[in-house]
Design an enzyme around this catalytic site. Sequence first.
Site, short mmCIF file in Angstrom:
data_model
loop_
_atom_site.label_atom_id
_atom_site.label_comp_id
_atom_site.label_asym_id
_atom_site.label_seq_id
_atom_site.Cartn_x
_atom_site.Cartn_y
_atom_site.Cartn_z
N ILE A 167 34.51 41.17 38.06
CA ILE A 167 34.23 42.54 38.47
C ILE A 167 35.49 43.21 39.01
O ILE A 167 35.75 44.39 38.75
CB ILE A 167 33.12 42.57 39.56
N ALA A 168 36.28 42.48 39.78
CA ALA A 168 37.45 43.08 40.41
C ALA A 168 38.44 42.00 40.81
O ALA A 168 38.09 40.82 40.94
CB ALA A 168 37.05 43.90 41.64
N GLY A 219 41.49 40.85 43.66
CA GLY A 219 41.95 41.05 45.02
C GLY A 219 43.27 40.36 45.25
O GLY A 219 43.78 39.65 44.38
N SER A 220 43.86 40.58 46.43
CA SER A 220 45.17 40.00 46.72
C SER A 220 45.09 38.49 46.88
O SER A 220 46.06 37.78 46.58
CB SER A 220 45.74 40.63 47.99
N GLY A 271 41.97 36.70 46.02
CA GLY A 271 40.83 36.18 45.30
C GLY A 271 40.29 37.17 44.29
O GLY A 271 40.83 38.26 44.11
N ASP A 272 39.20 36.78 43.64
CA ASP A 272 38.59 37.62 42.61
C ASP A 272 37.08 37.70 42.84
O ASP A 272 36.48 36.81 43.45
CB ASP A 272 38.87 37.04 41.22
N LEU A 273 36.47 38.75 42.31
CA LEU A 273 35.03 38.95 42.44
C LEU A 273 34.39 38.86 41.06
O LEU A 273 34.84 39.53 40.12
CB LEU A 273 34.74 40.31 43.07
N LYS A 318 32.57 35.82 45.32
CA LYS A 318 33.93 36.08 45.76
C LYS A 318 34.65 34.74 45.86
O LYS A 318 34.30 33.89 46.67
CB LYS A 318 33.90 36.78 47.13
N ASP A 362 36.29 47.74 58.43
CA ASP A 362 36.78 48.27 57.15
C ASP A 362 35.68 49.06 56.45
O ASP A 362 35.43 48.90 55.25
CB ASP A 362 37.28 47.13 56.26
#
Length: 548
Positions: A290-291, A293-294, A296-298, A311, A405
């Site tokens: 899906i996305a 990250g710095s 990890g990944d989703l 995640k 956040d």
Amino acid sequence: MELTEGVGESSSPPRPFGGFGAYDIRNDIYNRLVENGNEEAISNPSFREQLDAHFSRLPASYGVDVNMDRVEDVLLHQRILAEAKDPEKRPVFHVRFLEHIQSRVDGDDDMWTSQTSKGCNSTHGGDMVDMRRNGDYEVDFEPCSKLEDLNLDVRRNVDDAEKKDLADSFSGSQDAVHLPIHEVIFSTIDKPKLLSQLSALLSDIGLNIREAHVFSTTDGYSLDVFVVDGWPIEDTDGLQKALVKAIMGSEGSWSGSSPSHSAIEKALAAQLRQGDWEINRRLLKLGEKIANGSCGDLYRGIYQGQDVAVKILRSEHLNEALEVEFAQEVMILREVRHQNVVQFIGACTKLPELCIVTEFMPGGSLYDFLHKNNNVLELSLLLKFAIDICKGMEYLHRNNIIHRDLKTANLLMDTKNVVKVADFGVARFQCQGGVMTAETGTYRWMAPEVINHQPYDQKADVFSFAIVLWELVTGKIPYENLTPLQAALGVRQGLRPELPNNTHPKLLDLMRRCWEGEPSERPSFTDITAELENLLHEIEANTQPDNR
């Protein structure tokens, strides 16, 4: 460049130096150094190889930014980066006077206007500000501009009397002063929020950032070049001492080594491996990514017949600090259960494959709903979204959890348009003292007390909600014409998004109160929820058909 998510400070991953005529640039720099009689370039047989290695560590934009009239600066950067490898020396910094620029003092305007003379580009010819990120899934890139181009009072205001005193203190006409310009170069271990830490440090000693040129090396170091004004004389010794004092008094680890954690926190990480929330990795089926990250990944996945979001932390990024953060996120998620908070399903806590599994939210994020789909919200739906967010946040605050956040990218929807608070990567249980000081979150939604590294509490989330509410009302990205750093500098000095004209006055009043500079003046989520529910009832009553 296109803003893909609007999640705030972002970083392009370090790219090896190549393309853009890279070979020619290196040749030109080498030849210019030899022509200038540089002893190292002439006498060191390994010099050219070392020069190539220096450029290979840095992104292509570094080579484009080199000022060919000052090629020796490349050797200065090389030396600073080499010194930064020693933990005892970090952060390494270098200060030098560049030049005076002539500034006109206009009695009708509190803003300084400057006419830059030759050489003010310092080491770099461009205006690159390579913003970093912290914990967001999708990398984005933002165009950057000089801070001096902002129509904001980013530099210090000077009243008429102070202007006259300053003008009188310099030779020449009282209508003009010569403003000293300095360059400050930093290098240390690259990390999230480093740019904010550096800019806050410079601001705290009275320096105004005119340009910021920020580069990340492929092996994890930063090279940050700031062009500043605000130090009143050419003297660099005094500025050097001021920086040393500010660094010694600032929060955070400059060395980049893992922060120390209490025995309780370390035990917490160990306890996670024994919980009944442990996911059987063999029963977890991963689907599409899906996305990114710095760290990890989703992914979308399936676990025991249920659609889930997964995640996954990348093993190459794992260290003690990240493991503790992972443990804290799991400990928070397992404690929360509310219809407006994304439901935790379980986690894989066996190294090296750490992952967190939550319910899958098919409606996507509010950010995508607003900005990628260009949806305009009717007032009743807007209020329902806002009430969902407030109820989720009210529940978290009631359980002594600060999200830290809150933004539309972290607010997800199900198939029935119910909004749930998500992503607890930087959330924390509020400490007994009631306040925190670590800066975390995303600049466009971040409260001023967090940006300023001042103590803060749950009211920081209320400020972020105000920005979210403005976003729901306008359908726009907060401070869309500013880079994240520019937005942060503005918020520190009272900047807020421009209030829309065609909005219910009660919503406008609520926004103003929620983004008050003084946290104690902001309402609680309990009070905000009650106000929004009353307004929704009022709106719905006025739209009911008259049955008389």
